[in-house]
Write an enzyme that holds these catalytic residues in place. Structure first.
Site, short mmCIF file in Angstrom:
data_model
loop_
_atom_site.label_atom_id
_atom_site.label_comp_id
_atom_site.label_asym_id
_atom_site.label_seq_id
_atom_site.Cartn_x
_atom_site.Cartn_y
_atom_site.Cartn_z
N SER A 252 3.32 -2.02 10.51
CA SER A 252 4.76 -2.10 10.82
C SER A 252 5.36 -3.47 10.49
O SER A 252 6.29 -3.93 11.17
CB SER A 252 5.03 -1.72 12.28
OG SER A 252 4.64 -0.38 12.51
N ASN B 80 0.86 -1.18 0.00
CA ASN B 80 0.00 0.00 0.00
C ASN B 80 0.90 1.24 0.00
O ASN B 80 1.47 1.59 1.03
CB ASN B 80 -0.88 -0.05 1.26
CG ASN B 80 -1.72 1.20 1.43
OD1 ASN B 80 -1.83 2.03 0.52
ND2 ASN B 80 -2.33 1.34 2.60
N LYS C 87 0.11 4.26 -0.32
CA LYS C 87 -0.55 5.46 0.25
C LYS C 87 -0.30 6.66 -0.65
O LYS C 87 -0.19 6.50 -1.86
CB LYS C 87 -0.08 5.69 1.69
CG LYS C 87 -0.21 4.42 2.54
CD LYS C 87 -0.05 4.63 4.01
CE LYS C 87 -0.22 3.30 4.73
NZ LYS C 87 -0.20 3.42 6.18
N HIS D 74 -9.53 1.02 4.85
CA HIS D 74 -8.27 1.27 5.54
C HIS D 74 -8.51 2.24 6.70
O HIS D 74 -9.34 3.15 6.59
CB HIS D 74 -7.24 1.85 4.56
CG HIS D 74 -5.86 1.88 5.15
ND1 HIS D 74 -5.47 2.89 6.01
CD2 HIS D 74 -4.83 1.02 5.06
CE1 HIS D 74 -4.23 2.62 6.41
NE2 HIS D 74 -3.82 1.51 5.84
N GLU E 34 -6.98 4.73 7.71
CA GLU E 34 -6.82 6.16 7.39
C GLU E 34 -8.07 6.70 6.71
O GLU E 34 -8.43 7.86 6.90
CB GLU E 34 -5.56 6.34 6.52
CG GLU E 34 -4.31 6.15 7.37
CD GLU E 34 -3.11 5.55 6.64
OE1 GLU E 34 -3.07 5.60 5.40
OE2 GLU E 34 -2.22 5.02 7.33
N GLY F 233 2.27 2.30 10.84
CA GLY F 233 3.22 3.40 10.71
C GLY F 233 3.89 3.82 12.01
O GLY F 233 4.50 4.88 12.09
N GLU G 276 -5.50 -4.95 10.41
CA GLU G 276 -4.47 -3.94 10.67
C GLU G 276 -4.79 -3.22 11.99
O GLU G 276 -5.59 -2.28 12.01
CB GLU G 276 -4.45 -2.91 9.53
CG GLU G 276 -4.14 -3.51 8.19
CD GLU G 276 -3.54 -2.48 7.24
OE1 GLU G 276 -2.43 -2.72 6.76
OE2 GLU G 276 -4.17 -1.43 7.02
P1 PGA Z 1 2.77 0.33 7.71
O1 PGA Z 1 1.30 0.53 7.09
O2 PGA Z 1 3.32 -0.94 7.13
O3 PGA Z 1 3.54 1.54 7.25
O4 PGA Z 1 2.62 0.26 9.19
C1 PGA Z 1 0.45 -0.55 6.84
C2 PGA Z 1 -0.82 -0.06 6.21
O5 PGA Z 1 -1.31 1.02 6.59
O6 PGA Z 1 -1.38 -0.72 5.31
#
Ligand code: PGA
Length: 249
Positions: free
Chosen positions: A212, A9, A11, A94, A96, A172, A166
Site C-alpha cells: 500500500s 510489480n 502482477k 512474493h 502471493e 493491496g 512486504e
Molecule cells: P500493493 O502491492 O502496493 O498493491 O499493496 C505491493 C506488492 O504486492 O508488491
C-alpha cells in the site's frame, strides 16, 4: 552509497497493448527527470520482450522464475529465458507466490541461486502475516525467510540481491505500515544480513518497502534510514502515480 530503487510489480494486470503503453509512459517520465532512484518495472512474462524494446532508462524485471534450468517442466519459465527476453531482475518469494502457490523458503532458495547463476538479480520478498505480527512472531518469520531463502550465497552473489520487506497485511489492503514499523523491520533485516553475511554487505544492500505504498505516503516511508525504496503494486499501474512515488526521493 546504497542504491535507491522503486520497482513496479504489475502482477497479473494489463493486456499486452496496455502494458506497452504503460511501459512507454514510465520510460518517458523517467527519461525527462534525473531521478535519484533506479526505476524497475515487472510486467507479466508475456510482455517482457516487447516492453524491453520500449525502455532504456527503466530496468526490466520478471515476477517469478522456474527452480530448474531447463527441460520437461511444462508451463515454467527459466531464468535464462527471462534474461534472453531482456529481464535483469526477478521478483522471488512474493507473498502471493508463498500463499497461493505454496512456495516455501527452501524452493525459493533454489530459485534465488539458479537466477543468480544466470545473472538475473533477485528481488527477494519477505514479510509476516497479521496473525504473526499480533502474536509477536514477526521477527522469527522474517528471520527464517531470509536465513533459508538466502542460504549458501557467496558475498558476490548476495551483493546482487535486493530485499523487499512486504508485510502481508499491508499488501493491496490500503493499510500501510507506519514509518516506525517499516524502519524497525528494515533495521532488523539489515542487522540480520550483517550477521548472515557481513556488516559491509548489509550496509550495501537495498531494502525496499512494499504494501500500500502510494504517492501520499512514500516520502515519509523513504525518509527512514534503512528504507531504500519501494516495491509498488497497485500504484505502479498508473504511470503518474508510480512516478510520483519515484519522485518522493
Ligand atoms: P500493493 O502491492 O502496493 O498493491 O499493496 C505491493 C506488492 O504486492 O508488491
Amino acid at each position: 552509497m546504497r542504491k535507491k530503487i522503486v520497482a513496479g510489480n504489475w502482477k497479473m494486470n494489463t493486456l499486452l497493448k496496455d502494458g506497452m503503453e504503460l511501459a512507454q509512459a514510465v520510460e518517458k517520465l523517467t527519461s525527462e527527470k534525473s531521478n535519484q532512484a533506479l526505476v524497475i518495472i515487472a510486467p507479466p512474462f508475456t510482455h517482457l520482450s516487447k516492453v524491453r524494446e520500449l525502455i532504456d532508462h527503466v530496468k526490466l524485471s520478471a515476477q517469478n522464475c522456474a527452480s530448474e534450468a531447463s527441460g520437461a517442466y511444462t508451463g515454467e519459465v527459466s531464468p535464462e529465458m527471462l534474461v534472453s527476453a531482456g529481464a535483469e531482475y526477478v521478483i522471488l518469494g512474493h507473498s502471493e507466490r508463498r500463499s497461493y502457490y505454496k512456495e516455501e523458503n527452501e524452493l525459493l532458495n533454489k530459485k534465488v541461486k539458479l537466477a543468480l547463476s544466470k545473472r538475473l538479480k533477485p528481488i527477494y520478498c519477505c514479510g509476516e502475516v497479521l496473525e504473526e505480527r499480533e502474536s509477536g512472531r514477526l521477527f522469527d518469520v522474517v528471520r527464517a525467510q531470509l536465513e533459508v531463502g538466502l542460504k549458501d550465497l557467496s558475498e558476490q552473489e548476495i551483493d546482487q540481491v535486493v530485499i523487499a520487506y512486504e508485510p502481508v497485511w499491508a499488501i493491496g489492503t490500503g493499510v500501510v505500515a507506519s514509518p516506525d514499523q517499516a524502519q524497525e523491520m528494515h533495521k532488523f533485516i539489515r542487522d540480520l544480513l550483517g550477521e548472515l553475511f557481513s556488516k559491509q554487505v548489509a550496509e550495501h544492500m537495498s531494502i525496499l518497502y512494499g504494501g500500500s505504498c502510494k504517492p501520499s505516503n512514500a516520502e515519509e516511508l523513504f525518509a527512514n534510514p534503512d528504507v531504500d525504496g519501494g516495491l509498488i503494486g497497485g500504484a505502479s499501474l498508473v504511470a503518474e502515480d508510480f512516478m510520483a512515488i519515484v519522485n518522493a526521493f
